[in-house]
Every structure is written in C-alpha cells, then in structure tokens.
Design a protein around this motif. Structure first.
Motif, PDB file in Angstrom:
ATOM      1  N   GLY A 149       0.827  -1.189   0.000  1.00  0.00           N
ATOM      2  CA  GLY A 149       0.000   0.000   0.000  1.00  0.00           C
ATOM      3  C   GLY A 149       0.867   1.247   0.000  1.00  0.00           C
ATOM      4  O   GLY A 149       2.090   1.182   0.162  1.00  0.00           O
ATOM      5  N   TYR A 189      -6.519   5.889   6.547  1.00  0.00           N
ATOM      6  CA  TYR A 189      -6.112   5.242   5.301  1.00  0.00           C
ATOM      7  C   TYR A 189      -7.303   4.501   4.718  1.00  0.00           C
ATOM      8  O   TYR A 189      -7.851   3.588   5.348  1.00  0.00           O
ATOM      9  CB  TYR A 189      -4.967   4.269   5.595  1.00  0.00           C
ATOM     10  CG  TYR A 189      -4.514   3.438   4.409  1.00  0.00           C
ATOM     11  CD1 TYR A 189      -4.116   4.028   3.217  1.00  0.00           C
ATOM     12  CD2 TYR A 189      -4.464   2.047   4.504  1.00  0.00           C
ATOM     13  CE1 TYR A 189      -3.682   3.263   2.146  1.00  0.00           C
ATOM     14  CE2 TYR A 189      -4.025   1.271   3.442  1.00  0.00           C
ATOM     15  CZ  TYR A 189      -3.639   1.875   2.267  1.00  0.00           C
ATOM     16  OH  TYR A 189      -3.202   1.116   1.203  1.00  0.00           O
ATOM     17  N   VAL A 191      -8.378   1.852   2.493  1.00  0.00           N
ATOM     18  CA  VAL A 191      -7.675   0.703   1.922  1.00  0.00           C
ATOM     19  C   VAL A 191      -8.061   0.507   0.461  1.00  0.00           C
ATOM     20  O   VAL A 191      -7.207   0.235  -0.386  1.00  0.00           O
ATOM     21  CB  VAL A 191      -7.966  -0.571   2.737  1.00  0.00           C
ATOM     22  CG1 VAL A 191      -7.202  -1.761   2.163  1.00  0.00           C
ATOM     23  CG2 VAL A 191      -7.590  -0.368   4.205  1.00  0.00           C
ATOM     24  N   ASP A 194      -6.495   3.175  -1.515  1.00  0.00           N
ATOM     25  CA  ASP A 194      -5.052   3.257  -1.253  1.00  0.00           C
ATOM     26  C   ASP A 194      -4.636   4.715  -1.072  1.00  0.00           C
ATOM     27  O   ASP A 194      -3.669   5.193  -1.662  1.00  0.00           O
ATOM     28  CB  ASP A 194      -4.248   2.596  -2.381  1.00  0.00           C
ATOM     29  CG  ASP A 194      -2.773   2.441  -2.040  1.00  0.00           C
ATOM     30  OD1 ASP A 194      -2.454   2.311  -0.843  1.00  0.00           O
ATOM     31  OD2 ASP A 194      -1.950   2.464  -2.976  1.00  0.00           O
TER      32      ASP A 194
END
Length: 354
Positions: A149, A189, A191, A194
């Motif tokens: 990531g 964050y 996911v 990203d």
C-alpha cells in the motif's frame, strides 16, 4: 454458464459459502465463474449472514525452535517475529507467508488491523537495521497474496495507536518520530482507494497510546507526552465522525497510569487486563469480572470477537505463551492447545471474520 453443472446457481452459491477460508485461494483457480463469485463483496457478506463465516486471530509472534522449547538465548533476547494464525474455536494454528522483503522476520513493533478479508500490517522497525519504517503491506485471505500500500505520510513514526472500522478505513494516532518526539497527529487510510488523509490533531501528544474503534468513534487511550517519557497518562479522547471533532478529554479513564495495550472494547464494554484480573468499565468505575488463568497472568495480547475475549500470555516473564478464551456472558474460560512452535511471545495482533 452454470457455477456447478446441473445445479441452480443459488444452490451452487450455498455450496461455495461452506468452503473453509483456507481453501478460498484454491477456489479462485478452478474457473472464471467461481473466481468472480468469490471475489464479489456479497460472497463474504452471505457467509456472515448465514453463519458460515469463520473467526481467527493473526499475530506477530516470535519464532520458537520446538526442539529446545524456545529456551535458547537467541530466541529469548533476539527474537524473530513472523505472522501466525490461530482459530480459537478449533485450536488450529499455522504460519502465514511473510510480507514482501521480510522473509527473515517481520518489522519489530509493527501494527496490524483487519479490514474485511484483508490484514493490514503497518510500520515498525527494520529487524536488521532498526530503521523506522512507514511501510504498508496488505494480505488478502481470499487470494492468499500480499500487495504493497501507499506508505504512511508525514514523519516516520513508531509506537503509534492503530485501529480499523473493519469496513474500509484504518487509523493511526500518536506515537513518536525518529527524534523521540511524541506526536498528536492522526491519519486515516482508505484501503480500497489506497489513499491517506489527515484528521484533526488530538488535544495531546500520545506516545505508546492504544487506539480502538467503537460505535462510530475512534478512541485513543493513554500514552504520554515528550516531556514525560514512559510516564503514562490515565486520560483518553475520542473522535466523533458525525461532528468531525474530538470530544472532551476523559482525564481518568484508566484505573492506573499504565500502558494501555490490553485495553479494548468488546461488543458493549471496555475491558482491560489488570494484574491477575480481567476488569470492565462500569460507568466510571473499573470492576473485576473474572480472574485470569495463572498460565496467562503475564499478558502479552488480548482481542475480542462475538462476546468472547482471547488472552495470550505466560505464567512468568520469559515463559512459554499460552492461549485462553473467556465467554463474556458466563465468564467461563477455555484453554486453547498451543503447540510448542506457537508458544513464542506475541507482540501484536488482530481478529478477522471471513
């Protein structure tokens, strides 16, 4: 094209949701139809709704040589951490594939949280150079593959609090930078995208704090400021996403000024290991709800799921680590058989449902 020749697709889907999560990577390679079905978000939701989801814990655990019981000096004072998995309900243990670039050991003091079928491993110290890392690695349990990531932005930090809303977002709070300066910054964050973004700063610096997500709020517990190195506070603060601001500080949330690493929410209450007891917060008062088994009184790791609490620890410092689960309604303890190779110290971990 039928998912399973001769069966209606609804029946075929009912067959697929019964497959153990360990076999999902194999299903992906059977045919395009099965891969499409299993990779849809509805597949995991259907497993959960129908009661076919499986719960397990993933941990950063020190490697142990089962031939010597982990008593060699190098195992005790220069441990190598790897990812291990434990199914509390079945007693199944295994080791997961290493993160990219860390085949010889996980970053020391990394943090990890779960997000759907993903495990997110963040930061830590390079086990060889001790460099502070801003790395983000994501392991998908459906495909059994890792991906990288976007690195954590801002100053390189370690010993930060870390939490997840279990749906799409991971949060990091506090910790300290490479100059040992405690931080009050908080990042989130996404996911799926990203992408990192910044939340409003906390009211105080919080090094070695604990973070947990409960009832649509991010709770950051304990820690200490730069001037009070290692002198933990009893306070906590919570970020309310509906108002996009931090609530008033709870000055005396913790019973003692201590490290808050075992403090976490169950379905309703805030729990913590306190000496030889598990205590729960009742209003503003901590009350002992059950005694810890003597084999785990030196607690290393705690997690909760579906009305149960799992504790991993040892009877004494340096001893073999064991695992127990307590039902938070009956306060009945169950011991999980722990093979010697999985009796090493647990640094951190999280619970997943797939």
């Amino acid at each position: 094209m039928e998912l399973i020749p001769g069966l209606p697709d609804d029946t075929a889907r009912d067959c697929l949701i019964h497959v153990r999560y360990t076999q999902l990577p194999s299903i992906l390679s059977v045919c395009r139809g099965w891969r499409t079905e299993v990779e849809m978000p509805e597949f995991l939701r259907h497993r959960k709704i129908t009661g076919k989801a499986q719960n397990f814990c993933v941990m950063a655990q020190a490697r142990v040589n089962p031939e010597d019981g982990g008593n060699k000096m190098k195992d005790r004072f220069n441990p190598v951490y790897r990812l291990t998995l434990c199914e509390p309900e079945t007693g199944f243990w295994c080791e997961l594939p290493p993160a990219p670039g860390f085949e010889n050991g996980l970053p020391m003091f990394c943090q990890m949280v779960s997000f759907g079928s993903d495990l997110v491993v963040l930061g830590g110290l390079n086990p060889v150079t001790w460099e502070v890392l801003n790395s983000v690695f994501i392991f998908n349990f459906v495909s059994a593959t890792w991906r990288c990531g976007t690195e954590m932005p801002g100053p390189r930090r370690c010993f930060f609090g870390c939490a997840s809303d279990s749906y799409r977002t991971v949060y990091i709070a506090g910790g300290h930078d490479v100059g040992k300066n405690a931080l009050r910054t908080v990042m989130e964050y996404d996911v799926a995208k990203d992408k990192w973004s910044r939340l409003p700063d906390m009211s105080r610096e919080r090094d070695e704090c604990n973070a947990t997500f409960h009832r649509e709020k991010l709770h950051v517990i304990g820690g200490y400021c730069t001037e009070l190195q290692g002198q933990f506070e009893r306070s906590a603060e919570s970020f309310d996403f509906s108002t996009w601001q931090w609530d008033h500080i709870q000055e005396d949330l913790l019973k003692y000024a201590t490290c808050p690493r075992t403090c976490l929410y169950g379905e309703d209450n805030l729990y913590m290991c306190d000496g030889g007891d598990v205590v729960a917060l009742n209003g503003t008062t901590w009350q002992a709800v059950t005694k810890l088994p003597s084999e785990v009184c030196n607690t290393a790791f705690v997690t909760t799921w579906k009305g149960k609490l799992m504790v991993i620890g040892s009877e004494r410092i340096g001893g073999s680590h064991m695992a127990y689960v307590v039902d938070l309604k009956t306060y009945t303890w169950t011991k999980i058989e722990t093979p010697k190779k999985y009796s090493g110290h647990v640094q951190t971990g999280c619970c997943l449902e797939i």
